[in-house]
Design a protein around this motif. Structure first.
Motif, mmCIF file in Angstrom:
data_model
loop_
_atom_site.group_PDB
_atom_site.id
_atom_site.type_symbol
_atom_site.label_atom_id
_atom_site.label_comp_id
_atom_site.label_asym_id
_atom_site.label_seq_id
_atom_site.Cartn_x
_atom_site.Cartn_y
_atom_site.Cartn_z
ATOM 1 N N MET A 11 1.202 -1.037 -0.294
ATOM 2 C CA MET A 11 -0.016 -0.061 0.336
ATOM 3 C C MET A 11 1.110 1.561 -0.149
ATOM 4 S SD MET A 11 -2.835 0.839 2.462
ATOM 5 C CE MET A 11 -3.858 2.996 2.669
ATOM 6 N N THR A 12 0.503 2.537 -0.717
ATOM 7 C CA THR A 12 1.613 3.145 -0.958
ATOM 8 C C THR A 12 0.921 4.763 0.163
ATOM 9 O OG1 THR A 12 1.180 3.992 -3.583
ATOM 10 C CG2 THR A 12 1.940 5.298 -2.352
ATOM 11 N N GLN A 13 2.300 4.882 0.947
ATOM 12 C CA GLN A 13 2.797 5.138 2.466
ATOM 13 C C GLN A 13 1.733 6.861 2.149
ATOM 14 O OE1 GLN A 13 5.965 5.011 4.517
ATOM 15 N NE2 GLN A 13 5.622 6.216 5.895
ATOM 16 N N ILE A 14 0.874 7.469 2.875
ATOM 17 C CA ILE A 14 0.788 8.645 3.126
ATOM 18 C C ILE A 14 1.772 9.208 3.631
ATOM 19 C CG2 ILE A 14 -0.905 10.784 3.838
ATOM 20 C CD1 ILE A 14 -3.093 8.326 3.484
ATOM 21 N N ARG A 15 2.779 10.746 2.575
ATOM 22 C CA ARG A 15 3.706 11.646 3.524
ATOM 23 C C ARG A 15 3.042 13.256 4.361
ATOM 24 N NH1 ARG A 15 7.862 10.255 0.424
ATOM 25 N NH2 ARG A 15 9.311 11.872 1.884
ATOM 26 N N GLN A 16 3.629 12.901 5.131
ATOM 27 C CA GLN A 16 3.891 14.105 6.312
ATOM 28 C C GLN A 16 4.311 15.348 5.311
ATOM 29 O OE1 GLN A 16 5.425 15.865 8.030
ATOM 30 N NE2 GLN A 16 3.946 17.235 8.947
ATOM 31 N N ILE A 17 3.921 16.508 4.597
ATOM 32 C CA ILE A 17 4.168 17.463 3.840
ATOM 33 C C ILE A 17 5.729 18.292 4.523
ATOM 34 C CG2 ILE A 17 2.651 19.306 5.744
ATOM 35 C CD1 ILE A 17 2.690 21.069 2.331
ATOM 36 N N LEU A 18 5.812 18.436 6.166
ATOM 37 C CA LEU A 18 7.142 18.806 6.384
ATOM 38 C C LEU A 18 7.906 16.997 5.870
ATOM 39 C CD1 LEU A 18 5.755 21.167 8.974
ATOM 40 C CD2 LEU A 18 6.759 21.730 7.456
ATOM 41 N N GLU A 19 7.951 16.678 5.464
ATOM 42 C CA GLU A 19 8.961 15.369 5.509
ATOM 43 C C GLU A 19 9.029 15.071 4.028
ATOM 44 O OE1 GLU A 19 6.428 11.755 6.874
ATOM 45 O OE2 GLU A 19 7.050 11.917 8.867
ATOM 46 N N MET A 20 8.868 16.046 2.980
ATOM 47 C CA MET A 20 8.602 15.859 1.478
ATOM 48 C C MET A 20 9.920 16.571 1.327
ATOM 49 S SD MET A 20 4.905 16.666 0.383
ATOM 50 C CE MET A 20 3.752 15.264 0.766
ATOM 51 N N ASN A 21 10.286 15.551 0.157
ATOM 52 C CA ASN A 21 12.492 16.463 0.555
ATOM 53 C C ASN A 21 13.110 16.969 1.553
ATOM 54 O OD1 ASN A 21 14.099 16.879 -1.579
ATOM 55 N ND2 ASN A 21 12.912 18.713 -2.424
ATOM 56 N N ARG A 64 24.538 23.177 13.832
ATOM 57 C CA ARG A 64 24.234 24.510 14.143
ATOM 58 C C ARG A 64 22.634 24.694 14.309
ATOM 59 N NH1 ARG A 64 27.121 30.184 12.422
ATOM 60 N NH2 ARG A 64 25.879 31.784 14.104
ATOM 61 N N ARG A 65 22.021 24.836 13.045
ATOM 62 C CA ARG A 65 20.484 25.017 12.747
ATOM 63 C C ARG A 65 20.273 24.083 13.813
ATOM 64 N NH1 ARG A 65 17.880 27.101 9.350
ATOM 65 N NH2 ARG A 65 19.223 28.560 8.740
ATOM 66 N N LEU A 66 20.094 23.023 14.082
ATOM 67 C CA LEU A 66 19.494 21.783 14.778
ATOM 68 C C LEU A 66 19.703 22.113 16.846
ATOM 69 C CD1 LEU A 66 21.289 18.323 13.408
ATOM 70 C CD2 LEU A 66 18.473 19.706 12.846
ATOM 71 N N ALA A 67 21.011 22.576 16.530
ATOM 72 C CA ALA A 67 21.571 23.045 17.836
ATOM 73 C C ALA A 67 20.549 24.539 18.195
ATOM 74 C CB ALA A 67 22.787 23.602 18.277
ATOM 75 N N ASN A 68 19.903 24.763 17.729
ATOM 76 C CA ASN A 68 19.022 26.779 17.806
ATOM 77 C C ASN A 68 17.907 26.057 17.863
ATOM 78 O OD1 ASN A 68 21.270 28.421 17.780
ATOM 79 N ND2 ASN A 68 21.796 28.569 15.938
ATOM 80 N N LEU A 69 17.172 24.927 17.097
ATOM 81 C CA LEU A 69 15.830 25.234 16.662
ATOM 82 C C LEU A 69 15.160 24.165 17.021
ATOM 83 C CD1 LEU A 69 15.062 26.117 13.175
ATOM 84 C CD2 LEU A 69 15.165 27.779 15.172
ATOM 85 N N GLY A 70 16.503 22.728 17.380
ATOM 86 C CA GLY A 70 15.656 21.586 17.687
ATOM 87 C C GLY A 70 14.879 20.947 17.021
ATOM 88 N N ALA A 71 13.672 20.304 17.786
ATOM 89 C CA ALA A 71 12.755 19.520 16.976
ATOM 90 C C ALA A 71 12.464 20.349 15.841
ATOM 91 C CB ALA A 71 12.060 18.809 17.816
ATOM 92 N N ALA A 72 12.019 21.581 15.706
ATOM 93 C CA ALA A 72 11.166 22.507 15.145
ATOM 94 C C ALA A 72 11.875 22.824 13.795
ATOM 95 C CB ALA A 72 10.677 23.680 15.374
ATOM 96 N N SER A 73 13.567 21.766 13.733
ATOM 97 C CA SER A 73 14.165 22.502 12.605
ATOM 98 C C SER A 73 13.381 21.544 11.111
ATOM 99 C CB SER A 73 15.721 22.146 12.593
ATOM 100 O OG SER A 73 16.248 22.802 13.384
#
Length: 436
Positions: free
Chosen positions: A1-11, A25-34
């Motif tokens: 079955m083809t998987q539905i993709r969440q918009i922020l996970e695309m590319n 550096r970016r990950l340290a600044n924004l964390g999980a919201a990166s």
């Protein structure tokens, strides 16, 4: 079955992998919201027209987003913003001539009855306000959106953005309908979509709710770009309006001449929207957005809570917006979108005719969707093929992103200043990518 993709996970870069240097550096600044484009993020340093330049000197043809609508670093916009920020920038509580000049220029592009415009900083804010105004104007609370819609990221708008959800379900006041394509509705897209919207209203009624609005991006960007046939959206809108609901035309992505044949996406369908929201391309990269509404609807809302936005409609934003409208007019960018867009689409269709992993090419002007599929099954979207094509095009110096329910649609939306030669460059890169 083809998987539905969440918009922020695309590319996107997988932040769970961590990283070093600028990525770390970016990950340290924004964390999980990166959120970073590409599995190997690019550090950009400059851009002009349809081109971006990375720190390592690589030049990329940008087909990825429609924020720099009239071209990266357009000199007219740069000059307007520079002059205004060096003169005065403040909030909407003062009379500043450039703000009202912009509002009047923008209103000249809108239906006459939508004579009140509230300026905000983001499309999310504009859609949030539109939903609240719709509730007050109709007395309803329910909203109808498409299955993979994305309308923004405030709490209320996220509730009406199925593609933003990673887990859980939509609230009871939101009902979804399939995107208006042949896969869901066959040859009768107009009738099928209208019947789906009517069924959604019936479902809201079953839940004890009255519809407030159909909220739809008029080219269905996140669903995978569905533009044709012109007029198909009208019966669904009429059904909602006949039931006492409103149509909120989300023009954040399709607006400002992108479709080529019309300045707004809703115009292609002969629709008189009740509310229009807009954003991204308004300021060519300067953050600004807005909502246009009927005075009686806005007045009813303001009787209850009022509305003020400190940075919405600041003079620098107004100067940027006015410059964008000027450039679209003076450089004939709507006509350019029509002509170069038709050339681009024809070239992509020619490639598709000899590429079994290309299922369909859709769109209008410089907003095109290209469905990618398993080579032996055109009815089966293939996100893995899509990722490979995206990476191959990046290697060829072309930036492109994905959309759609399964993340298997290339979302083609270059700056409106795109030249025929640049379109040919994209076609060549695409042909090479799908041949790998």
């Amino acid at each position: 079955m083809t998987q539905i993709r969440q918009i922020l996970e695309m590319n996107a870069f997988d932040i769970r992998k961590g990283g070093a240097g600028p990525v770390g550096r970016r990950l340290a600044n924004l964390g999980a919201a990166s959120v970073l484009f590409y599995r190997e993020p690019i550090e950009m340093v400059s851009a002009s027209g349809a081109w971006m330049v990375a720190k390592d000197g690589t030049r990329y043809l940008d087909f990825y987003n429609n924020v720099p609508s009239v071209g990266h670093s357009h000199p007219t916009v740069v000059a307007a913003v520079t002059q205004q920020i060096g003169t005065l920038n403040t909030n909407m509580r003062y009379l500043v001539e450039v703000v009202d000049r912009y509002l009047e220029a923008l209103k000249a592009k809108l239906p006459a009855d939508l004579s009140n415009v509230v300026l905000t900083c983001s499309g999310s804010e504009a859609n949030d306000l539109a939903m609240r105004v719709a509730r007050r104007a109709t007395g309803g609370t329910g909203f109808i959106v498409t299955e993979t819609a994305y309308h923004g990221n405030t709490a209320l708008v996220t509730d009406a953005s199925p593609s933003a959800l990673k887990r859980g379900s939509l609230p009871d006041f939101v009902v979804t309908v399939p995107a208006p394509g042949s896969a869901a509705y066959g040859a009768d897209i107009a009738g099928g979509f209208a019947r789906a919207v009517e069924a959604a209203m019936a479902e809201l009624k079953r839940r004890g709710l009255k519809p407030a609005a159909l909220l739809a991006d008029s080219i269905f960007s996140s669903d995978g770009i569905f533009a044709d046939p012109p007029g198909f959206l009208l019966p669904a809108v009429q059904a909602v309006q006949a039931a006492g609901g409103l149509y909120i035309a989300d023009e954040v992505q399709p607006g400002f001449a992108r479709s080529g044949t019309a300045f707004w996406g809703f115009e292609r369908h002969g629709i008189a929207p009740d509310i229009v929201t807009m954003g991204k391309p308004m300021g060519n990269g300067f953050p600004m957005a807005g909502m246009a509404a009927r005075p009686d609807h806005l007045a009813a809302f303001c009787q209850d809570v009022g509305y003020f936005n400190t940075f919405g409609g600041n003079p620098v934003a107004a100067a940027a917006g006015l410059a964008v409208l000027q450039v679209i007019e003076e450089e004939g960018l709507q006509e350019n979108a029509r002509v170069v867009g038709a050339h681009l689409k024809a070239g992509l269709e020619e490639v598709a005719a000899n590429a079994p992993q290309v299922a369909e090419v859709r769109g209008s002007g410089l907003f095109i969707g290209v469905d990618l599929c398993a080579p032996d099954a055109p009815e089966r979207p293939d996100a893995e093929v899509t990722v490979k094509v995206i990476d191959a095009m990046r290697n060829a110096g072309v930036l492109i992103g994905a959309a759609g329910r399964y993340g298997a649609t290339l979302k083609v939306r270059p700056p409106l200043c795109l030249t025929r030669a640049e379109a040919d460059r994209f076609i060549e890169a695409f042909a090479g990518a799908v041949a790998l």
